[in-house]
Scaffold this motif. Structure first.
Motif, PDB file in Angstrom:
ATOM      1  N   ASN A  47      10.110  54.693  13.196  1.00 22.69           N
ATOM      2  CA  ASN A  47       8.765  55.206  13.414  1.00 22.69           C
ATOM      3  C   ASN A  47       7.702  54.307  12.809  1.00 22.69           C
ATOM      4  O   ASN A  47       6.631  54.124  13.388  1.00 22.69           O
ATOM      5  N   LEU A  50       6.178  51.666  15.060  1.00 30.04           N
ATOM      6  CA  LEU A  50       5.176  52.144  16.014  1.00 30.04           C
ATOM      7  C   LEU A  50       3.907  52.579  15.296  1.00 30.04           C
ATOM      8  O   LEU A  50       2.790  52.333  15.777  1.00 30.04           O
ATOM      9  N   ASN A  51       4.063  53.224  14.136  1.00 33.08           N
ATOM     10  CA  ASN A  51       2.890  53.677  13.387  1.00 33.08           C
ATOM     11  C   ASN A  51       1.963  52.517  13.048  1.00 33.08           C
ATOM     12  O   ASN A  51       0.735  52.594  13.207  1.00 33.08           O
ATOM     13  N   THR A  54       0.446  50.609  16.356  1.00 32.61           N
ATOM     14  CA  THR A  54      -0.586  51.344  17.074  1.00 32.61           C
ATOM     15  C   THR A  54      -1.841  51.576  16.247  1.00 32.61           C
ATOM     16  O   THR A  54      -2.914  51.855  16.785  1.00 32.61           O
ATOM     17  N   TRP A  56      -1.781  54.015  13.923  1.00 36.40           N
ATOM     18  CA  TRP A  56      -1.740  55.466  13.704  1.00 36.40           C
ATOM     19  C   TRP A  56      -1.998  55.843  12.254  1.00 36.40           C
ATOM     20  O   TRP A  56      -2.435  56.953  11.959  1.00 36.40           O
ATOM     21  N   MET A  65       1.801  61.287  16.823  1.00 36.04           N
ATOM     22  CA  MET A  65       2.272  60.096  17.525  1.00 36.04           C
ATOM     23  C   MET A  65       2.787  60.518  18.905  1.00 36.04           C
ATOM     24  O   MET A  65       3.985  60.679  19.125  1.00 36.04           O
ATOM     25  N   GLU A  67       3.387  60.095  23.042  1.00 32.10           N
ATOM     26  CA  GLU A  67       3.913  58.981  23.824  1.00 32.10           C
ATOM     27  C   GLU A  67       2.786  58.047  24.252  1.00 32.10           C
ATOM     28  O   GLU A  67       2.951  56.820  24.251  1.00 32.10           O
ATOM     29  N   ALA A  70       1.860  55.901  21.300  1.00 28.92           N
ATOM     30  CA  ALA A  70       2.936  54.950  21.036  1.00 28.92           C
ATOM     31  C   ALA A  70       2.915  53.776  22.001  1.00 28.92           C
ATOM     32  O   ALA A  70       3.241  52.645  21.628  1.00 28.92           O
ATOM     33  N   LEU A 292       4.670  63.062  12.687  1.00 23.67           N
ATOM     34  CA  LEU A 292       4.459  62.543  14.035  1.00 23.67           C
ATOM     35  C   LEU A 292       3.937  63.592  15.009  1.00 23.67           C
ATOM     36  O   LEU A 292       3.324  63.256  16.022  1.00 23.67           O
ATOM     37  N   GLN A 351      10.867  49.915  22.042  1.00 29.83           N
ATOM     38  CA  GLN A 351       9.824  50.779  21.510  1.00 29.83           C
ATOM     39  C   GLN A 351       9.349  51.786  22.556  1.00 29.83           C
ATOM     40  O   GLN A 351       8.962  52.908  22.208  1.00 29.83           O
ATOM     41  N   ALA A 355       9.514  55.787  21.998  1.00 25.80           N
ATOM     42  CA  ALA A 355       8.382  56.686  22.224  1.00 25.80           C
ATOM     43  C   ALA A 355       8.764  57.866  23.105  1.00 25.80           C
ATOM     44  O   ALA A 355       8.238  58.970  22.944  1.00 25.80           O
TER      45      ALA A 355
END
Length: 378
Positions: A47, A50-51, A54, A56, A65, A67, A70, A292, A351, A355
């Motif tokens: 995670n 992606l965090n 992006t 986030w 989070m 899709e 992501a 998330l 990734q 997602a």
């Protein structure tokens, strides 16, 4: 012989999947003082990858989070898009915190006989001068370059030898997810006889929580999507509640009784996470490592105060926790449930699959061929 350049997936900025760029001639890093150079065999997807990509982590991001986030990045206008330490990223950056591979060179002050060791890399960067639970000041793959490349330079103390006949692909499934899970259970003092609820039991941390709680002798109730029930039960869950039931809290009460839960482990977050505090008995523990489904939730403080609850947040496991994991791995007590494997050049696709959340356990990037013939065993 170590080459001068390597293949790497390089993050060029905060945003969508297009920010991940395949470079064929990226400079191979040199290990500095107290570091080792690892030839990456495999690197798990998590995670935090992606965090960070992006944005986030930005304080103005209020949604979970999803899709869409992501795949496309944080909403327009989001600010403070730093890492979990709330500092700004520097780009370009090679992500990938869950590294498994072979030490091929050492920096000044590191024992040369470490060359050739098969290792799992603890992802947390620590300042040992700080107090317990405050030592984690960063993460490999966020604050320094990580394992989505053919080579990575990491602190020698973080590269822990694993003496077990296990592939790099499986070994890369343990860092981040399993040491987070073990730290959650350790800080919550989970013991034999405890009734433990794992919310989000189908992902990497969730599947690890199920296994590791069972090792401690706890009775585990897992909450995950209905199609994952058989696999989650096989990992050690005695009870199961489907994520999409109308009232998860009521479903748990039907199994453990009202206020019958000793420990609630949450890797999902969102509004319903605080609603589930009502499940905990007096002196119960709520421990979380993820948000998330959303970073905000209303809480009834009376649940915490008048039941003497403990609330624990976990971001930076201690190095001893990873050492515990290695012992479990070498004893064959735990497995990393790897759902799918992707080559390095398909990190975007990995990734994307992450997602979509249509997997159980781990997704792993295989970076190089693995030869187990010379693998040391205890």
């Amino acid at each position: 012989m170590i080459p001068k350049t390597m293949h790497a997936m390089v993050l060029t900025g905060h945003g969508g999947l297009d920010k991940l760029v395949h470079q064929k001639d990226w400079p191979v890093p040199s290990p500095g003082p107290g570091e080792v150079l690892v030839k990456v065999g495999a690197c798990g997807v998590n995670n935090m990858d992606l965090n960070a990509r992006t944005g986030w982590y930005g304080s103005t991001v209020t949604e979970g989070m999803t899709e869409q986030v992501a795949l496309e990045g944080a909403p327009a206008g989001a600010t403070d898009l730093g890492n979990w330490n709330r500092e700004e990223f520097t780009f370009p950056r090679i992500q990938g915190s869950a590294i498994a591979g072979t030490i091929v060179a050492v920096g000044e002050g590191t024992e040369p006989d470490r060359v050739g060791q098969r290792v799992m890399v603890d992802p947390v960067l620590r300042d040992e001068q700080l107090p317990f639970q405050a030592r984690g000041v960063g993460s490999i793959g966020s604050d320094t370059d990580g394992g989505f490349a053919e080579y990575a330079a990491v602190p020698a103390s973080s590269a822990i030898q694993v003496k077990a006949k296990i592939s790099f692909v499986e070994l890369a499934g343990f860092p981040v997810s399993h040491n987070t899970a073990e730290e959650m259970l350790a800080r919550a003092n989970v013991q034999a006889g405890d009734k433990v609820v794992v919310r989000g039991a189908g992902g990497g941390v969730g599947t690890a929580l199920v296994q590791l709680a069972r090792i401690r002798g706890a009775t585990v109730l897992a909450i995950a999507s209905a199609e994952k029930e058989a696999e989650v039960r096989a990992l050690g869950a005695s009870e199961f509640v489907a994520r999409d039931v109308e009232d998860q809290t009521a479903a748990v009460v039907s199994v453990f009784g009202r206020r019958g839960v000793g420990v609630l482990c949450d890797v999902v977050g969102g509004e319903s996470s605080m609603e589930m505090l009502s499940l905990l008995r007096r002196g119960g523990r709520f421990v979380t490592s993820g948000a998330l489904a959303g970073p905000f939730a209303r809480v009834d403080l009376r649940e915490i105060i008048y039941k003497d609850l403990q609330i624990l947040g976990i971001a930076s496991p201690e190095i001893e926790t990873t050492a515990n994991l290695v012992r479990y791995i070498e004893a064959g007590q735990i497995t990393a449930h790897v759902d799918r494997v992707f080559p390095l050049t398909q990190l975007r696709e990995a990734q994307r699959a992450f997602a979509e959340k249509k997997f159980i356990g781990k997704l792993v990037i295989q970076v190089s061929e693995d030869d187990l013939s010379g693998c040391p065993v205890l």
